[in-house]
Motif scaffolding. Structure first.
Motif, PDB file in Angstrom:
ATOM      1  N   GLY A 261       0.899  -1.064  -0.144  1.00 58.29           N
ATOM      2  CA  GLY A 261       0.027  -0.205  -0.072  1.00 58.29           C
ATOM      3  C   GLY A 261       0.813   1.142  -0.143  1.00 58.29           C
ATOM      4  N   ARG A 262       1.918   1.244   0.884  1.00 56.04           N
ATOM      5  CA  ARG A 262       2.892   2.402   0.840  1.00 56.04           C
ATOM      6  C   ARG A 262       3.468   2.721  -0.213  1.00 56.04           C
ATOM      7  NH1 ARG A 262       7.790   2.863   2.350  1.00 56.04           N
ATOM      8  NH2 ARG A 262       8.766   4.618   3.245  1.00 56.04           N
ATOM      9  N   VAL A 276      -0.870   6.441   4.025  1.00 58.73           N
ATOM     10  CA  VAL A 276      -1.555   4.847   3.579  1.00 58.73           C
ATOM     11  C   VAL A 276      -1.642   4.102   4.670  1.00 58.73           C
ATOM     12  CG1 VAL A 276      -1.190   3.198   1.862  1.00 58.73           C
ATOM     13  CG2 VAL A 276      -1.526   5.566   1.115  1.00 58.73           C
ATOM     14  N   ILE A 280      -5.057   2.357   5.951  1.00 58.39           N
ATOM     15  CA  ILE A 280      -5.332   0.686   5.816  1.00 58.39           C
ATOM     16  C   ILE A 280      -5.728   0.421   7.078  1.00 58.39           C
ATOM     17  CG2 ILE A 280      -4.570  -1.499   5.535  1.00 58.39           C
ATOM     18  CD1 ILE A 280      -2.642  -0.297   3.180  1.00 58.39           C
TER      19      ILE A 280
END
Ligand code: ATP
Ligand code: MG
Lengths: 301, 226
Positions: A261-262, A276, A280
């Motif tokens: 995600g990062r 991020v 999440i």
């Protein structure tokens, strides 16, 4: 987003996730057994990094092989785990197991602050950079992208090996079984002769050593600077909470999720990069307060 | 072999046991009877070191307060909790052998003791590989007994073993206790129960716990438990 950028984001994410996992799994192990959220875990990570970078610098300057970096990392991890982790558990945490969670959190936070100053005293504030281990292994070309072998292959393999070894340790060795038994039911464990105090000490040492190992491995990929411990503890809290407290395999998958995600954020929405992981976490906890893999009732790791 | 001297226990500010005195001889089978809430579990937990108590408990002449709770099973004390308390992360057999492993029994000794447990409780052999979390409540009581037999070479304390057992299983359980007694005449047994009739067949002696105090009782009629 073209294929190359996509692959790059995946590689970045996986390499990063491997490091985050090592720290997070120690944190979740300690929480699972001792029921303490150990803020000082970030210090073990940072000290592992500092010790490896500074000692490595000396060793390589003396002309020794850069491959010595790997045994050095292991030695640093074990030493930090036993000397620092062991001392902290024996002289501080042992006294506060019966106290409430907020107080425990404050104590480990205080330890973290003290260790931050200790790092400044010992290593100063200038960055350390020692990437011999990374350079020694060279690069590899995958999908047209040149990436370091260290980050693309070694780190993920080590993380996976740690995951498997930790599970085998818990499931197959007597020490591991004792940890599982004390986690599930301290009184029942004591009534078959298990010394829960010793199990707590062992668990804390293993957890601290894992964090220091993560720091040692990270030191080859980035400059070691003040504040890295704080960044890492916050991120691994996010991983542990998202996975569900005490979840070992869950922490691995969640580290991957958050790492990816990062790294995708870095390429797609750079302004959200820092946010991020917490987005999440927030999303997951809103839907599943016990975490992705958490079970609401039984204590188990 | 086991002696309570002026044992007083407070739990949550309430006095549960007051100046309890009794003596249990080696090789005795003692039924500890008393209504719900009388303090039977508390008495056994005090032997294991799980309560804060005043007074003394002597085991084979040694003052137990000088021995850390985790070291007491190593003296040969096996304890089966009222509510089974198995480790669900392990199989039935792993649960049974664990006290022996913790006490650092040799492989031969472990195998010997396990064989003995299976001899007394053959049904455990059939469920040996099952996860302990998956056995029924009654089967769990059998496993807990097996686990106590593993380490309890001197004293075995069973807390309400018959509670919640279906009649057939309760019969099996008392058969197992009798088999144990036949095999090992030296071991001391303390069994708590709120219904003394169940223990009449094999207990030598009854201790009645009531309102935190202990007195000698008889097993011949059920009135002592009232
Ligand atoms: N942790 C605790 N704090 C306060 N009171 C407690 C605690 N544990 C037990 N008690 C009380 O102590 C008393 C004795 O409990 P104990 O479990 O020893 O009784 P028992 O004879 O085993 O009863 P039962 O037949 O129901 O198992 C009970 O009134 C119970 O409510
Ligand atoms: Mg009871």
């Amino acid at each position: 987003m073209n294929t190359q950028l996509f692959a790059l984001a995946i590689f970045d994410g996986v390499a990063y996730a491997a490091l985050v996992f090592l720290v997070a799994v120690g944190l979740t192990l300690i929480f699972g057994v001792l029921q303490i959220l150990n803020v000082a875990h970030g210090s073990f990570y940072a000290i592992g990094a500092y010790a490896t970078a500074s000692l490595g610098g000396m060793v390589f300057a003396a002309g020794f092989s850069p491959y010595l970096a790997f045994p050095l990392m292991l030695i640093v991890a074990v030493l930090v785990g036993i000397a620092l982790g062991g001392l902290i558990e024996q002289f501080l945490l042992k006294r506060i197991y019966v106290k409430e969670g907020a107080l425990q959190l404050l104590v480990t936070f205080a330890v973290f602050m003290i260790l931050e100053d200790v790092q400044r005293l010992v290593w100063g504030v200038q960055p350390y950079f020692e990437s011999s281990a990374l350079q020694a292994l060279g690069n590899i070309k995958v999908l047209g992208i040149t990436y370091t072998v260290y980050q693309l292959i070694v780190l993920p393999c080590i993380a996976l090996a740690v995951l498997i070894c930790l599970r085998l340790f818990l499931r197959r060795t007597l020490s591991g079984k004792l940890i599982l038994a004390v986690t599930e039911d301290r009184e029942a464990a004591t009534s078959i002769g298990i010394d829960a105090d010793r199990v707590y000490l062992l668990t804390f040492i293993v957890g601290a050593a894992l964090a220091a190992f993560g720091g040692a491995l990270a030191s080859a990929t980035t400059s070691v600077v003040p504040g890295m411990g704080a960044d890492m503890i916050v991120l691994s809290f996010a991983v542990v909470a998202t996975a569900g407290l005490g979840q070992i395999e869950g922490a691995a998958l969640t580290a991957l999720l958050i790492g990816l995600g990062r790294s995708f954020a870095v390429y797609l929405m750079p302004e959200l990069q820092v946010l991020v992981p917490y987005l999440i976490m927030l999303l997951v906890l809103l839907v599943r307060p016990q975490g992705l893999f958490g079970i609401a009732q039984a204590r188990k790791i | 072999m086991l002696e309570f001297r002026d044992v007083t226990v407070f739990l949550g500010g309430v006095r549960i046991l007051r100046n309890v005195n009794f003596h249990v001889n080696q090789a005795d089978t003692v039924a500890m009877i008393g209504p719900n809430g009388a303090g039977k579990t508390t008495a056994l937990r005090s032997v294991m070191g799980f309560t804060r108590m005043t007074g003394e408990i002597l085991f084979d002449g040694r003052e137990l307060s000088t021995i850390a709770p985790a070291r007491r099973p190593g003296l040969g004390i096996g304890y089966a909790h009222e509510d089974r308390r198995l480790f669900s992360a392990f199989t039935v057999e792993e649960n049974i052998v664990m006290p022996g492993q913790v006490a650092k029994f040799s492989a031969a000794e472990l195998a010997h003791k396990l064989g003995r447990v299976y001899e007394i409780l053959p049904e455990l052999r059939e469920m040996a590989r099952r996860p302990a979390g998956s056995v029924s409540g009654g089967q769990g009581k059998m496993v807990a007994l097996g686990r106590a037999l593993m380490i309890g070479s001197r004293l075995i304390m069973l807390d309400e073993p018959f509670q919640g057992l279906a009649p057939a299983l309760a019969r099996r359980y008392s058969e197992a206790l009798r088999a144990l007694r036949d095999q090992d005449r030296e071991v001391t047994l303390i069994i708590t129960e709120s219904n003394p009739k169940l223990l009449r067949k094999f207990a030598d002696r009854a201790l009645v716990l009531e309102r935190g105090e202990v007195r000698e009782g008889s097993l011949s009629d059920g009135k002592d438990a009232a």
